[in-house]
Design an enzyme around this catalytic site. Structure first.
Site, PDB file in Angstrom:
ATOM      1  N   ARG A   1      23.885 -26.328  -8.676  1.00  0.00           N
ATOM      2  CA  ARG A   1      23.488 -26.731 -10.045  1.00  0.00           C
ATOM      3  C   ARG A   1      22.796 -25.639 -10.830  1.00  0.00           C
ATOM      4  O   ARG A   1      22.546 -25.727 -11.835  1.00  0.00           O
ATOM      5  CB  ARG A   1      22.670 -27.974  -9.744  1.00  0.00           C
ATOM      6  CG  ARG A   1      23.711 -29.318  -9.870  1.00  0.00           C
ATOM      7  CD  ARG A   1      22.742 -30.485  -9.925  1.00  0.00           C
ATOM      8  NE  ARG A   1      22.281 -30.657  -8.554  1.00  0.00           N
ATOM      9  CZ  ARG A   1      21.319 -31.524  -8.319  1.00  0.00           C
ATOM     10  NH1 ARG A   1      20.792 -32.176  -9.384  1.00  0.00           N
ATOM     11  NH2 ARG A   1      20.659 -31.604  -7.253  1.00  0.00           N
TER      12      ARG A   1
ATOM     13  N   ASN B   1       5.260  18.158 -20.576  1.00  0.00           N
ATOM     14  CA  ASN B   1       5.195  18.144 -19.194  1.00  0.00           C
ATOM     15  C   ASN B   1       6.524  18.326 -18.402  1.00  0.00           C
ATOM     16  O   ASN B   1       6.218  18.475 -17.076  1.00  0.00           O
ATOM     17  CB  ASN B   1       4.464  16.836 -18.665  1.00  0.00           C
ATOM     18  CG  ASN B   1       5.171  15.502 -19.053  1.00  0.00           C
ATOM     19  OD1 ASN B   1       5.982  15.596 -20.094  1.00  0.00           O
ATOM     20  ND2 ASN B   1       5.027  14.519 -18.185  1.00  0.00           N
TER      21      ASN B   1
END
Ligand code: UD1
Ligand code: CA
Length: 457
Positions: free
Chosen positions: A15, A385
């Site tokens: 279910r 960076n």
């Protein structure tokens, strides 16, 4: 004597209408089964025996715990059959606790109470509760002396039994020796053709013993999950309980229904949490911390009196005392802020260690950076960076001033006391206490004419 906890987790959960096995469905972002295992660990189980079947591979891959062993149940022939699969790992002198993988919120204290009822004279104890609508549950049958005599499943119950409101939660405790004996006697001659674990209750009574019962403090503790509605219902109940615990510790919540804790949250005194805040993983908030509306905070520690303004996202960061973060800040893993640091709107930090009193107030990216104290990083400053392959570090000393819209191309160092002129691209060391800038000279073209619109012919 040691405690063995058997967790029934082989069912399919049709279910749920999901490819994810039922016991891996998340409650507070953790699989249902993980909640049950955590409870078993807290009880001090020597072994946790999880009986799995549907989705067994996924379950084994995703769930680990110190005392956990998996036991396969190839076909789901009933709860009794499921426990039978674990029988070789149970010794006569063990205490055995049976839990369900889809019943996640049973309290440790409740289970300790249940286990404390076990003795040689009382080899079986059941966790029961009363429900106005008991449809679907096994009913607890008692005699005129109120002694338990059997559990009757819904499908096998007569009309009179269907009126019984006391139900079997499924959670029970038993002495190993008796359990093993009774499991050997189960048959599947019943309405569902299954081996019912619940048949051992009548066997216990037949052996001349009384069956003990205990009750949970709240219904939430014994609720199972079969579909998405029940899953979200339990999520809300759980969150409401966690929010209530926070308030008991003195936290101010603006709306008890709009805070979610998906992990562990530790709090100091006088913490305030505005609406729509989500905490994930392990979060620690010091005294006087304030969290604004719509923030997500994951695996972070925030020291005393730090304020996080609205719409900020913090992940794996260590934030010192008296910092102000946001609104709209993105604090990424490896960020470590000392005291009195200010991170303003639309600033992203990652692997950034920032010293006391430094400010990055607007529209900047600070990554792979070590920054000293009392720096002022102007709006739009970017630490470059990444060269597309590798990451490099930017070093910024104490008392540095970086003018707006500058780029610091790593690896690079800005020494203590340096000033960077606005709009600079810095690729080499900027020396201490000097002004460094890299900027083309401003030019004015005298007498320049604005273009005029051409006439169409
Ligand atoms: C069971 C109880 C019932 C109780 C109810 C509480 C039995 C016979 N009945 O009924 O008295 O009121 O739980 O919710 O025990 N499972 C396996 N292998 C199996 C069958 C089940 O691992 O072969 C697991 C399921 O995944 C689930 C749990 O055991 O987690 C309970 O199974 P379920 O089929 O839901 O039992 P109920 O019929 O609801
Ligand atoms: Ca069930």
């Amino acid at each position: 004597m040691s405690l063995k906890v058997v967790i029934l987790a082989a069912g399919k959960g049709t279910r749920m209408r999901s490819s994810l096995p039922k016991v891996l469905q998340p409650l507070a972002k953790r699989p249902l089964l993980s909640h049950v295992i955590a409870t078993a660990e807290k009880l001090g189980a020597s072994d946790i025996l999880a009986v799995i079947g549907h989705g067994a591979e996924d379950v084994q891959k995703q769930i680990q715990s110190e005392h956990l062993h998996f036991v396969m149940q190839e076909s789901q022939l009933g709860t009794g059959h499921a426990v039978q699969q674990a029988v070789d790992l149970i010794q006569d002198e063990d205490d055995v606790l049976i839990l369900y993988g889809d019943v996640p919120l049973t309290r440790v204290e409740t289970l300790q109470g249940l286990l404390s009822q076990l003795s040689q004279e009382h080899p079986l104890a059941l966790l029961t509760t009363k429900l106005e609508d008991a449809t679907g549950y096994g009913r607890i049958v008692r005699n005129t002396k109120q002694q338990v005599t059997a559990i009757v499943e819904e499908k096998d119950a007569n009309n009179e039994q269907k009126h019984i409101k006391e139900i079997n939660t499924g959670i029970m405790a038993s002495k190993g020796q008796s359990l093993k004996k009774w499991l050997g006697q189960l048959s599947n001659e019943n309405a569902q053709g299954e081996y019912y674990l619940t048949d051992i209750i009548a066997m216990c009574v037949e052996d001349g013993f009384f069956v003990e019962t205990a009750q949970p403090a709240s219904l939430m503790e014994v609720l199972g999950v079969n579909n998405k509605q029940q899953l979200q219902d339990l999520e809300r109940q759980y969150q409401a309980a966690l929010a209530n615990e926070l308030m008991e510790k003195g936290v101010t919540l603006i709306d008890v229904n709009r805070v979610d804790i998906r992990g562990e949250l530790e709090v100091g005194q006088d913490v305030e949490i505005d609406v729509n805040v989500v905490f994930e993983g392990k979060v620690t908030l010091g005294d006087g911390v304030k969290i604004g509306a719509n923030c997500i905070i994951k695996d972070c520690s925030l020291a005393d009196n730090t304020v996080v303004e609205a719409f900020s996202h913090l992940d794996e960061a260590e934030i010192g005392a008296n910092c102000v973060i946001g609104p709209y800040a993105r604090i990424r893993p490896g960020t470590v802020l000392s005291e009195k640091v200010k991170i303003g709107n639309f600033v992203e930090t990652k692997k950034a260690v920032i010293g006391t009193g430094s400010k990055v107030n607007h529209l900047s990216y600070v990554g792979d950076t070590v920054m000293g104290e009392n720096c002022n990083i102007g709006a739009g400053t970017i630490t470059c960076n990444y060269d597309g392959v590798n990451k490099y570090q930017t070093k910024i000393g104490d008392n540095v001033f970086v003018g707006s819209a500058s780029q610091l191309v790593a690896p690079v160092e800005v020494e203590r006391g340096a000033t960077i002129g606005a709009g600079s691209t810095i690729t080499k060391t900027a020396p201490a206490d000097e002004l460094t800038l890299s900027r083309s000279k401003q030019l004015t073209i005298k007498g320049w004419q604005k273009p005029t619109k051409k006439e169409k012919h």
